[in-house]
Design a protein around this motif. Structure first.
Motif, PDB file in Angstrom:
ATOM      1  N   LEU A  45       0.819  -1.214   0.000  1.00  0.00           N
ATOM      2  CA  LEU A  45       0.000   0.000   0.000  1.00  0.00           C
ATOM      3  C   LEU A  45       0.854   1.266   0.000  1.00  0.00           C
ATOM      4  CD1 LEU A  45      -3.057  -0.729   2.288  1.00  0.00           C
ATOM      5  CD2 LEU A  45      -3.102   0.505   0.127  1.00  0.00           C
ATOM      6  N   ILE A  46       1.931   1.272   0.752  1.00  0.00           N
ATOM      7  CA  ILE A  46       2.795   2.449   0.783  1.00  0.00           C
ATOM      8  C   ILE A  46       3.396   2.705  -0.598  1.00  0.00           C
ATOM      9  CG2 ILE A  46       4.959   3.350   1.709  1.00  0.00           C
ATOM     10  CD1 ILE A  46       4.291   1.962   4.350  1.00  0.00           C
ATOM     11  N   GLY A  58      -5.199  11.838  -1.526  1.00  0.00           N
ATOM     12  CA  GLY A  58      -6.056  11.318  -0.463  1.00  0.00           C
ATOM     13  C   GLY A  58      -5.327  11.233   0.864  1.00  0.00           C
ATOM     14  N   ALA A  59      -4.052  10.815   0.823  1.00  0.00           N
ATOM     15  CA  ALA A  59      -3.260  10.757   2.047  1.00  0.00           C
ATOM     16  C   ALA A  59      -3.078  12.152   2.641  1.00  0.00           C
ATOM     17  CB  ALA A  59      -1.903  10.111   1.769  1.00  0.00           C
ATOM     18  N   GLY A  60      -2.928  13.153   1.776  1.00  0.00           N
ATOM     19  CA  GLY A  60      -2.826  14.529   2.269  1.00  0.00           C
ATOM     20  C   GLY A  60      -4.106  14.982   2.948  1.00  0.00           C
ATOM     21  N   THR A 192      -7.981   2.359   2.905  1.00  0.00           N
ATOM     22  CA  THR A 192      -7.331   1.058   3.034  1.00  0.00           C
ATOM     23  C   THR A 192      -5.965   1.202   3.686  1.00  0.00           C
ATOM     24  OG1 THR A 192      -8.463   0.374   1.003  1.00  0.00           O
ATOM     25  CG2 THR A 192      -6.664  -1.009   1.766  1.00  0.00           C
ATOM     26  N   LEU A 193      -5.207   2.236   3.308  1.00  0.00           N
ATOM     27  CA  LEU A 193      -3.899   2.486   3.919  1.00  0.00           C
ATOM     28  C   LEU A 193      -4.035   2.708   5.416  1.00  0.00           C
ATOM     29  CD1 LEU A 193      -0.848   3.106   3.731  1.00  0.00           C
ATOM     30  CD2 LEU A 193      -1.474   5.498   3.237  1.00  0.00           C
ATOM     31  N   MET A 194      -5.016   3.509   5.819  1.00  0.00           N
ATOM     32  CA  MET A 194      -5.219   3.764   7.242  1.00  0.00           C
ATOM     33  C   MET A 194      -5.601   2.485   7.972  1.00  0.00           C
ATOM     34  SD  MET A 194      -5.074   6.288   9.405  1.00  0.00           S
ATOM     35  CE  MET A 194      -4.467   5.268  10.753  1.00  0.00           C
ATOM     36  N   SER A 195      -6.399   1.657   7.325  1.00  0.00           N
ATOM     37  CA  SER A 195      -6.797   0.386   7.929  1.00  0.00           C
ATOM     38  C   SER A 195      -5.588  -0.502   8.181  1.00  0.00           C
ATOM     39  CB  SER A 195      -7.805  -0.331   7.016  1.00  0.00           C
ATOM     40  OG  SER A 195      -8.246  -1.540   7.589  1.00  0.00           O
ATOM     41  N   GLY A 229      -0.893 -13.497   1.744  1.00  0.00           N
ATOM     42  CA  GLY A 229      -2.157 -13.158   2.397  1.00  0.00           C
ATOM     43  C   GLY A 229      -2.366 -11.658   2.522  1.00  0.00           C
ATOM     44  N   GLY A 230      -1.294 -10.929   2.826  1.00  0.00           N
ATOM     45  CA  GLY A 230      -1.409  -9.476   2.971  1.00  0.00           C
ATOM     46  C   GLY A 230      -1.757  -8.789   1.664  1.00  0.00           C
ATOM     47  N   LEU A 231      -1.234  -9.306   0.541  1.00  0.00           N
ATOM     48  CA  LEU A 231      -1.560  -8.734  -0.766  1.00  0.00           C
ATOM     49  C   LEU A 231      -3.039  -8.912  -1.073  1.00  0.00           C
ATOM     50  CD1 LEU A 231      -0.599  -7.434  -3.389  1.00  0.00           C
ATOM     51  CD2 LEU A 231      -0.049  -9.715  -4.247  1.00  0.00           C
ATOM     52  N   LEU A 232      -3.589 -10.096  -0.775  1.00  0.00           N
ATOM     53  CA  LEU A 232      -5.021 -10.315  -0.966  1.00  0.00           C
ATOM     54  C   LEU A 232      -5.839  -9.408  -0.057  1.00  0.00           C
ATOM     55  CD1 LEU A 232      -5.093 -14.225  -1.198  1.00  0.00           C
ATOM     56  CD2 LEU A 232      -5.520 -12.601  -3.049  1.00  0.00           C
ATOM     57  N   GLY A 233      -5.371  -9.231   1.189  1.00  0.00           N
ATOM     58  CA  GLY A 233      -6.073  -8.334   2.101  1.00  0.00           C
ATOM     59  C   GLY A 233      -6.114  -6.913   1.576  1.00  0.00           C
ATOM     60  N   PHE A 234      -5.027  -6.447   0.987  1.00  0.00           N
ATOM     61  CA  PHE A 234      -4.980  -5.116   0.390  1.00  0.00           C
ATOM     62  C   PHE A 234      -6.048  -4.962  -0.685  1.00  0.00           C
ATOM     63  CE2 PHE A 234      -3.111  -3.433  -3.642  1.00  0.00           C
ATOM     64  CZ  PHE A 234      -3.440  -2.105  -3.449  1.00  0.00           C
ATOM     65  N   VAL A 235      -6.166  -5.984  -1.540  1.00  0.00           N
ATOM     66  CA  VAL A 235      -7.113  -5.905  -2.651  1.00  0.00           C
ATOM     67  C   VAL A 235      -8.554  -5.908  -2.147  1.00  0.00           C
ATOM     68  CG1 VAL A 235      -7.951  -7.049  -4.730  1.00  0.00           C
ATOM     69  CG2 VAL A 235      -5.505  -6.964  -4.270  1.00  0.00           C
ATOM     70  N   TYR A 236      -8.901  -6.832  -1.228  1.00  0.00           N
ATOM     71  CA  TYR A 236     -10.316  -6.925  -0.867  1.00  0.00           C
ATOM     72  C   TYR A 236     -10.755  -5.828   0.103  1.00  0.00           C
ATOM     73  CZ  TYR A 236      -9.503  -9.634   3.536  1.00  0.00           C
ATOM     74  OH  TYR A 236      -9.140 -10.074   4.773  1.00  0.00           O
ATOM     75  N   ILE A 237      -9.862  -5.290   0.918  1.00  0.00           N
ATOM     76  CA  ILE A 237     -10.248  -4.159   1.771  1.00  0.00           C
ATOM     77  C   ILE A 237     -10.481  -2.915   0.925  1.00  0.00           C
ATOM     78  CG2 ILE A 237      -9.467  -2.605   3.597  1.00  0.00           C
ATOM     79  CD1 ILE A 237      -8.080  -4.958   4.909  1.00  0.00           C
ATOM     80  N   LEU A 238      -9.613  -2.700  -0.065  1.00  0.00           N
ATOM     81  CA  LEU A 238      -9.797  -1.584  -0.993  1.00  0.00           C
ATOM     82  C   LEU A 238     -11.112  -1.715  -1.738  1.00  0.00           C
ATOM     83  CD1 LEU A 238      -8.779   0.878  -2.619  1.00  0.00           C
ATOM     84  CD2 LEU A 238      -7.574  -0.730  -4.112  1.00  0.00           C
TER      85      LEU A 238
END
Length: 304
Positions: A45-46, A58-60, A192-195, A229-238
């Motif tokens: 995400l970063i 959005g981050a700003g 998603t980044l904040m999550s 697993g973290g990559l999949l989490g990034f996609v589905y949370i977004l």
């Protein structure tokens, strides 16, 4: 299209559950497995946020909202429930199988999603409690009843079955919270980044406590797929943050339930777990879950 996205979220959640479950079993620490999963997603995400101008904007807006306190603290805490989810995957999914883990999530997600929609917590506002939505919730809980038949209750500790239920409650709240934050900062990517930031911080503390109590885990496995697993989490949370305003919390949950159960049945048939349900239970869960989504969908009559 939004419902199709919800189904794909469920499929990715089931795959992530098996990955994190196997990782948790291999290192004998489900919480540390969750931390590894979240850390991988946070790094991705970063990089994406730095690369995309819209994500940087959005981050700003998020940073300015936090400094001016125009964004309430509770909007920043959705990742805490994500931390609970991945930790639960690491503790239970590798033992119970993805199907049994999923139906526990179904119960918590369905009940809490119905409540959150009724009180207007999600970005879609107050969503009426229609007979179809209630019936969809009843069918989803019936899928849970099917999963607990046979020898499952006799062979499995009760606390191991309650953890997925708690994760399902958290998933519903996380979807609503991230959706509200995405509206406020005008960027699902930023929400998603904040999550992931919040979830990683929570898991760092939890993993520290786990290591202090249980000692250092076993050596990390070398297979690369165990760290996806973290990559999949990034996609589905977004994806969830982007579509929850169109579906409401309950329908998002029911659609993801369908995707989770179908994918988890396929996974458990190809790769059985130690304490998974029987074949007749797997088939029954899928049919009942499909019915729960069909009856809860907002069917509209065509106008002439």
């Amino acid at each position: 299209m939004a419902l199709g996205g919800a189904v794909s979220i469920g499929a990715m959640t089931a795959i992530q559950a098996r990955i994190n479950g196997v990782l948790g079993v291999r290192i004998d620490d489900g919480i540390l497995a969750g931390l590894i999963s979240f850390s991988v997603g946070l790094v991705v995400l970063i990089v994406v946020t730095i690369a995309l101008p819209s994500a940087r904007a959005g981050a700003g807006r998020l940073w300015r909202g936090i400094r001016s306190r125009t964004i309430p603290t509770w909007m920043l805490l959705g990742g805490a429930c994500g931390a609970l989810t991945v930790s639960t995957q690491g503790v239970t999914a590798g033992v119970l199988g993805v199907s049994l883990f999923t139906v526990g999530v179904v119960a918590g997600q369905t009940l809490h999603g119905l409540v959150l929609d009724r009180i207007g917590f999600g970005p879609a506002g107050v969503v009426a409690v229609t007979p179809g939505r209630v019936l969809g919730g009843v069918f989803a809980l019936a899928a849970v009843g099917v999963s607990l038949g046979g020898d499952v209750l006799a062979d499995t500790p009760l606390w191991l079955l309650l953890l997925p239920f708690a994760a399902g409650v958290g998933i519903a709240w996380q979807s609503a919270t991230n959706g509200r934050l995405a509206q406020r900062v005008q960027s699902p990517m930023t929400a998603t980044l904040m999550s992931f930031i919040t979830g990683t911080l929570v898991l760092c503390v939890a993993a520290g406590v786990s290591v202090a109590v249980r000692g250092m885990p076993q050596a990390l496995p070398l297979e690369p797929w165990l760290y996806l697993g973290g990559l999949l989490g990034f996609v589905y949370i977004l994806l969830g943050a982007a579509i929850v305003a169109h579906t409401g919390v309950l329908l998002l949950g029911l659609g993801s339930v369908l995707g989770q159960l179908v994918a988890s049945v396929v996974i458990d048939l190809l790769w059985p777990a130690a304490a998974g349900p029987a074949l007749w239970q797997l088939i029954g869960m899928v049919f009942v879950a499909v019915a729960s989504v069909v009856v809860a969908m907002p069917w509209r009559r065509r106008q002439r």
